[in-house]
Design a protein around this motif. Structure first.
Motif, PDB file in Angstrom:
ATOM      1  N   ASP B  62      20.650 111.860  22.892  1.00 45.60           N
ATOM      2  CA  ASP B  62      20.581 110.711  21.987  1.00 45.60           C
ATOM      3  C   ASP B  62      20.709 109.348  22.671  1.00 45.60           C
ATOM      4  N   HIS B  63      21.663 109.203  23.571  1.00 45.18           N
ATOM      5  CA  HIS B  63      21.954 107.867  24.112  1.00 45.18           C
ATOM      6  C   HIS B  63      20.783 107.235  24.864  1.00 45.18           C
ATOM      7  N   ASN B  64      20.110 108.062  25.650  1.00 43.64           N
ATOM      8  CA  ASN B  64      19.089 107.580  26.571  1.00 43.64           C
ATOM      9  C   ASN B  64      17.672 107.722  26.111  1.00 43.64           C
ATOM     10  N   GLY B 105      18.838 114.242  17.193  1.00 44.58           N
ATOM     11  CA  GLY B 105      19.254 112.963  16.629  1.00 44.58           C
ATOM     12  C   GLY B 105      20.575 112.565  17.244  1.00 44.58           C
ATOM     13  N   ILE B 106      21.162 111.500  16.717  1.00 43.36           N
ATOM     14  CA  ILE B 106      22.462 111.059  17.224  1.00 43.36           C
ATOM     15  C   ILE B 106      23.489 112.138  16.894  1.00 43.36           C
ATOM     16  N   VAL B 107      24.302 112.461  17.868  1.00 45.24           N
ATOM     17  CA  VAL B 107      25.215 113.592  17.738  1.00 45.24           C
ATOM     18  C   VAL B 107      26.059 113.521  16.447  1.00 45.24           C
ATOM     19  N   HIS B 108      26.502 112.328  16.076  1.00 39.25           N
ATOM     20  CA  HIS B 108      27.368 112.209  14.893  1.00 39.25           C
ATOM     21  C   HIS B 108      26.580 112.214  13.587  1.00 39.25           C
ATOM     22  N   VAL B 109      25.270 112.165  13.687  1.00 32.45           N
ATOM     23  CA  VAL B 109      24.458 112.296  12.480  1.00 32.45           C
ATOM     24  C   VAL B 109      24.065 113.758  12.292  1.00 32.45           C
ATOM     25  N   GLY B 126      32.433 113.929  23.930  1.00 30.95           N
ATOM     26  CA  GLY B 126      32.622 112.856  24.899  1.00 30.95           C
ATOM     27  C   GLY B 126      31.998 111.576  24.392  1.00 30.95           C
ATOM     28  N   ASP B 127      32.495 111.119  23.272  1.00 33.67           N
ATOM     29  CA  ASP B 127      31.970 109.910  22.654  1.00 33.67           C
ATOM     30  C   ASP B 127      32.989 109.426  21.640  1.00 33.67           C
ATOM     31  N   SER B 128      33.347 108.146  21.720  1.00 31.36           N
ATOM     32  CA  SER B 128      34.461 107.667  20.908  1.00 31.36           C
ATOM     33  C   SER B 128      34.188 107.703  19.401  1.00 31.36           C
ATOM     34  N   HIS B 129      32.927 107.705  19.007  1.00 34.14           N
ATOM     35  CA  HIS B 129      32.645 107.705  17.565  1.00 34.14           C
ATOM     36  C   HIS B 129      32.662 109.090  16.932  1.00 34.14           C
ATOM     37  N   THR B 130      33.212 110.037  17.670  1.00 30.76           N
ATOM     38  CA  THR B 130      33.425 111.378  17.131  1.00 30.76           C
ATOM     39  C   THR B 130      34.298 111.322  15.884  1.00 30.76           C
ATOM     40  N   GLY B 342      20.305 100.981  12.317  1.00 32.53           N
ATOM     41  CA  GLY B 342      20.405 102.262  13.019  1.00 32.53           C
ATOM     42  C   GLY B 342      21.827 102.506  13.455  1.00 32.53           C
ATOM     43  N   SER B 343      22.021 103.437  14.405  1.00 40.17           N
ATOM     44  CA  SER B 343      23.303 103.836  14.999  1.00 40.17           C
ATOM     45  C   SER B 343      24.042 104.876  14.152  1.00 40.17           C
ATOM     46  N   CYS B 344      25.022 105.529  14.780  1.00 41.43           N
ATOM     47  CA  CYS B 344      25.759 106.579  14.076  1.00 41.43           C
ATOM     48  C   CYS B 344      26.599 106.027  12.929  1.00 41.43           C
ATOM     49  N   THR B 345      26.715 104.697  12.823  1.00 44.28           N
ATOM     50  CA  THR B 345      27.466 104.113  11.709  1.00 44.28           C
ATOM     51  C   THR B 345      26.610 104.051  10.438  1.00 44.28           C
ATOM     52  N   GLY B 403      17.520 108.066  17.726  1.00 42.48           N
ATOM     53  CA  GLY B 403      18.292 107.943  18.959  1.00 42.48           C
ATOM     54  C   GLY B 403      19.284 106.805  18.794  1.00 42.48           C
ATOM     55  N   CYS B 404      20.070 106.563  19.840  1.00 40.50           N
ATOM     56  CA  CYS B 404      21.081 105.509  19.765  1.00 40.50           C
ATOM     57  C   CYS B 404      20.451 104.129  19.838  1.00 40.50           C
ATOM     58  N   SER B 405      19.372 104.044  20.583  1.00 40.64           N
ATOM     59  CA  SER B 405      18.558 102.833  20.594  1.00 40.64           C
ATOM     60  C   SER B 405      19.363 101.584  20.872  1.00 40.64           C
ATOM     61  N   MET B 406      19.151 100.578  20.034  1.00 39.71           N
ATOM     62  CA  MET B 406      19.705  99.254  20.277  1.00 39.71           C
ATOM     63  C   MET B 406      21.205  99.168  20.029  1.00 39.71           C
ATOM     64  N   CYS B 407      21.825 100.266  19.631  1.00 36.17           N
ATOM     65  CA  CYS B 407      23.270 100.248  19.466  1.00 36.17           C
ATOM     66  C   CYS B 407      23.941  99.956  20.801  1.00 36.17           C
ATOM     67  N   LEU B 408      23.391 100.491  21.867  1.00 35.25           N
ATOM     68  CA  LEU B 408      24.000 100.208  23.165  1.00 35.25           C
ATOM     69  C   LEU B 408      23.016  99.767  24.212  1.00 35.25           C
ATOM     70  N   GLY B 409      21.748  99.681  23.852  1.00 37.64           N
ATOM     71  CA  GLY B 409      20.773  99.127  24.788  1.00 37.64           C
ATOM     72  C   GLY B 409      20.776  99.802  26.141  1.00 37.64           C
ATOM     73  N   SER B 425      25.235  98.548  13.645  1.00 36.20           N
ATOM     74  CA  SER B 425      26.003  99.397  14.557  1.00 36.20           C
ATOM     75  C   SER B 425      27.490  99.063  14.468  1.00 36.20           C
ATOM     76  N   ASN B 426      28.262  99.461  15.481  1.00 37.53           N
ATOM     77  CA  ASN B 426      29.716  99.378  15.360  1.00 37.53           C
ATOM     78  C   ASN B 426      30.403  98.524  16.420  1.00 37.53           C
ATOM     79  N   ARG B 427      29.676  98.068  17.425  1.00 40.30           N
ATOM     80  CA  ARG B 427      30.328  97.287  18.478  1.00 40.30           C
ATOM     81  C   ARG B 427      29.554  96.023  18.784  1.00 40.30           C
ATOM     82  N   GLY B 431      27.444  91.859  25.799  1.00 40.94           N
ATOM     83  CA  GLY B 431      26.433  92.635  26.516  1.00 40.94           C
ATOM     84  C   GLY B 431      26.136  94.007  25.941  1.00 40.94           C
ATOM     85  N   ARG B 432      26.774  94.367  24.835  1.00 41.07           N
ATOM     86  CA  ARG B 432      26.591  95.710  24.284  1.00 41.07           C
ATOM     87  C   ARG B 432      25.117  96.007  23.992  1.00 41.07           C
ATOM     88  N   GLN B 433      24.423  95.059  23.363  1.00 39.96           N
ATOM     89  CA  GLN B 433      23.024  95.331  22.987  1.00 39.96           C
ATOM     90  C   GLN B 433      22.041  94.793  24.018  1.00 39.96           C
TER      91      GLN B 433
HETATM   92  S1  SF4 Z   1      27.995 104.261  18.854  1.00 40.62           S
HETATM   93 FE1  SF4 Z   1      25.894 103.900  19.304  1.00 40.62          FE
HETATM   94  S2  SF4 Z   1      25.667 104.734  21.347  1.00 40.62           S
HETATM   95 FE2  SF4 Z   1      27.544 105.630  20.529  1.00 40.62          FE
HETATM   96  S3  SF4 Z   1      26.889 107.542  19.560  1.00 40.62           S
HETATM   97 FE3  SF4 Z   1      26.833 105.945  18.022  1.00 40.62          FE
HETATM   98  S4  SF4 Z   1      24.725 105.268  18.008  1.00 40.62           S
HETATM   99 FE4  SF4 Z   1      25.058 106.320  19.912  1.00 40.62          FE
END
Ligand code: SF4
Lengths: 199, 472
Positions: B62-64, B105-109, B126-130, B342-345, B403-409, B425-427, B431-433
């Motif tokens: 998802d991230h890449n 898709g994004i792991v949390h979705v 291995g992702d804080s939004h678990t 977008g994003s897992c949020t 995908g994670c796309s522009m959530c973390l660029g 997104s959530n952050r 420089g996040r995006q």
């Molecule tokens: S916060 Fe962004 S980069 Fe992290 S899992 Fe969610 S969508 Fe992907």
């Protein structure tokens, strides 16, 4: 892991609160598949300008920060993403100890698992140490077995650390080998739970 | 004395307990992705260890991943990570939803979507939004790569029991106020580390009335308030969402599970280490204006002048300088050049429906680049079946793969330096995006409205707000 017992080192100061792991190691450097080599990218966006030259105004680029191995930072250090690349890059850069008023949970765990010691002290103690660290000749001493930090003159203070982590760090143990000694217990537990299958 | 759901789940998962040690906790489910797993697999190989329970592990990319021309990955290092994940999953016998999989898709979705995430579980990734998975009444938290390796090898983690925090929001949300606004409000009011050391249980009428997708939005951002995990006790809403999904038991077996899950909900007289109570009426649509999620205000307010309880003067100045904004400026005067939905949020079907409601029949403002990145290929397909893609495309939005796309660029999607992005997104970290990018966190509805006007507007004042009122 290298054991940590009594550690003496030069401090560097990063007087900012809520330093997040995106700043510690920006995501464009997360694509490596190894654990090493992250140090040159530590605080990349703060350390370098757009042309890739060192920025003179960044704290860690100041002459007195050269050769530092103890980082003194503001509160909630390491918040944000869970990337373990953050402690890997701190360690690869040369930091063995981070002192701050508080740490984000995941970051703290990640440090401990890599043999970096995060020490939480009171805000007053941290700002005192920050002031002292400006002196280029100063060194701090951390005594992990006795849970003490010694600054210049007769400054000394105690810090908390979970006995479990203290034992790990002092001995330089690998956590997985310890856990594998509980293999029978894990297997027994597994017989009591519902099946989950991702297949 | 009763127990909270947090204590109940914790106690059920203790494999070993001993004084002066954290508890050895069993992990029911382990999600992995391409960015935080390679070094963990490397560690296993170095020691000749295997994955103890591949049947409790699930991988996705998802991230890449590029969200356009997804089979053509130009970035060689990203490709190397994706290839490494494929090889690792093959070698260690782990199921992988790769780019060809309808489940990708994004792991949390996708975890909840497939029904893998269930009440009462301990879940890590291995992702804080678990923390997202807590919406189902599970203890779900992000871990680092060493812990990923530890779970691979032992299916357990040493964990100190966190303190418990009951966060209750009572009453009814006002029109135009979404789940995203609730959590942004909480973080803005109590600060980015109010949850440090706690697991948060979201209680009260507001969360009871939320759909599962809304609860996921809230739990997702627990980590932005410093809490590793946040959860909601399971109820009928939870059970009916789960029923019939790919990995969920059926018939009699499902009924039995439901009966067990019902016992998990916190007891009436459960005691917590800390309690916070909020009145829903206080909450308005929110916009973040600074460089952490706590730097946010109601859309009809101004950027603060001077320090506050949660933000000191120096941080405020640094943030505003980065954001190119000034103290006291009206939120609705902030220009917007990019919109990212977008994003897992906020990338699930309900999010897309709500954003589509706002833009339906309208045009993206001149000079705004807007994109929708569905959270999973299934969300994308569902949206296309409902014709939402047409609504977005004809308004001038780009319509992407998941995908994670522009959530973390980290992938090719990024915001250029100095430009403002209304993002679901959530952050909003520096420089996040993208380097120099200026992120503003908002709900899907507010992001959609910003796309139409090229600046933030209060969706409660939209022309068609009466129509919208009916929709909500
Ligand atoms: S916060 Fe962004 S980069 Fe992290 S899992 Fe969610 S969508 Fe992907």
């Amino acid at each position: 892991m290298e054991p940590i017992t009594v550690y003496r080192g030069k401090p560097a100061v990063l007087d900012r609160n809520n330093v997040d792991t995106d700043q510690i190691i920006p995501k464009q450097f997360l694509k490596r598949i190894e654990r090493t080599g992250f140090g040159e990218f530590l605080f990349y966006n703060w350390r370098y300008n757009e042309n890739g030259e060192l920025r003179e105004d960044f704290e860690l680029n100041q002459p007195e920060a050269a050769g530092a191995s103890i980082l003194v930072a503001g509160e909630n250090f390491g918040c944000g993403s869970s990337r373990e690349h953050a402690p890997w890059s701190l360690q690869d850069f040369g930091f063995q100890i981070v002192i701050a008023p508080s740490f984000a949970d995941i970051f703290k765990n990640n440090c401990l698992k890599n043999g970096i010691l995060p020490i939480a002290l009171s805000a007053d103690e941290v700002s005192y140490l920050m002031k002292e660290a400006k002196n280029p000749d100063v060194e701090f001493t951390v005594d992990l077995p006795n849970q003490k930090v010694y600054g210049p003159a007769d400054f000394v203070t105690e810090f908390d650390i979970h006995p479990y982590w203290k034992e790990m760090l002092v001995n330089g143990w690998d956590e997985i080998s310890i856990t594998l000694q509980y293999d029978d217990q894990i297997a027994k537990y597994e017989q009591t739970i519902d099946v989950v299958s991702t297949k | 004395m009763g127990k909270s759901i947090i204590e109940k789940i914790w106690e059920q998962h203790i494999v070993h307990q001993e004084e002066n040690k954290p508890d050895l906790l069993y992990i029911d489910l382990h999600y992995i992705h391409e960015v935080t797993s390679p070094q963990a697999f490397e560690g296993l190989r170095l020691k000749g260890r295997k994955v103890r329970r591949p049947d409790r592990t699930f991988a996705t990319m998802d991230h890449n991943v590029p969200t356009i021309n997804r089979y053509f990955i130009e970035d060689e290092i990203a490709l190397k990570q994706l290839t490494a994940l494929e090889t690792n999953c093959r070698d260690f016998g782990i199921e992988l939803a790769d780019l060809n999989s309808p489940d990708q898709g994004i792991v949390h979705v996708i975890g909840p979507e497939m029904g893998l995430t269930q009440p009462g579980m301990t879940i890590v990734c291995g992702d804080s939004h678990t923390s997202t998975h807590g919406a189902f009444g599970s203890i779900a938290f992000g871990i680092g790569t060493s812990e990923v390796e530890h779970v691979f090898a032992t299916q357990t983690l040493w964990q100190t029991k966190p303190k418990t925090l009951k966060l209750e929001v009572n009453g009814k949300l006002r029109f135009g106020v979404t789940a995203k606004d609730v959590i942004l409000y909480v973080i803005a009011k109590y600060g980015v580390n109010f949850g440090n050391g706690y697991i948060v249980e979201y209680c009260g009428e507001v969360f009871r009335n939320m759909s599962m997708e809304e609860r996921m939005t809230v739990c997702n951002m627990s980590i932005e308030g410093g809490a590793r995990a946040g959860l909601v006790s399971p109820d009928e809403t939870t059970f009916s969402y789960i029923k019939g999904r790919k990995f969920v038991p059926t018939g009699e077996e499902f009924e039995q599970s439901v009966n067990q899950w019902k016992l998990l909900a916190s007891d009436e007289d459960a005691v917590y280490d800390r309690e916070i109570t909020i009145d829903a009426e206080q909450i308005s649509p929110m916009v973040s204006w600074g460089t952490n999620p706590g730097m946010a205000s109601a859309v009809d307010e101004n950027i603060p002048v001077g320090s506050s309880d949660t933000i000191d003067e120096k941080e405020l100045q640094r943030a505003l300088e980065y954001m190119g904004l000034t103290e006291g400026m009206q939120i609705t005067d902030i220009p917007v050049q990019h919109v990212f939905i977008g994003s897992c949020t906020n990338s699930r079907i309900e999010d897309l429906r709500k954003a589509a409601d706002v833009i339906s029949g309208k045009q993206v403002h001149k000079g705004v680049r807007a994109m929708v990145v569905p959270g999973s290929q299934k969300v994308k397909k569902q949206a296309e079946e409902e014709g939402l893609d047409e609504v977005f495309k004809s308004a001038g939005f780009e319509w992407r793969d998941s995908g994670c796309s522009m959530c973390l660029g980290m992938n090719p999607d990024a915001v250029p330096a100095g430009e403002h992005c209304a993002s679901t997104s959530n952050r909003n970290f520096e420089g996040r995006q993208g380097a120099g990018a200026r992120t503003h966190l908002v709900s899907p509805e507010m992001a959609a409205a910003a796309a139409l006007y090229g600046k933030f507007i209060d969706i409660r004042n939209l022309e068609n707000s009466s129509e919208m009122h009916q929709l909500h």
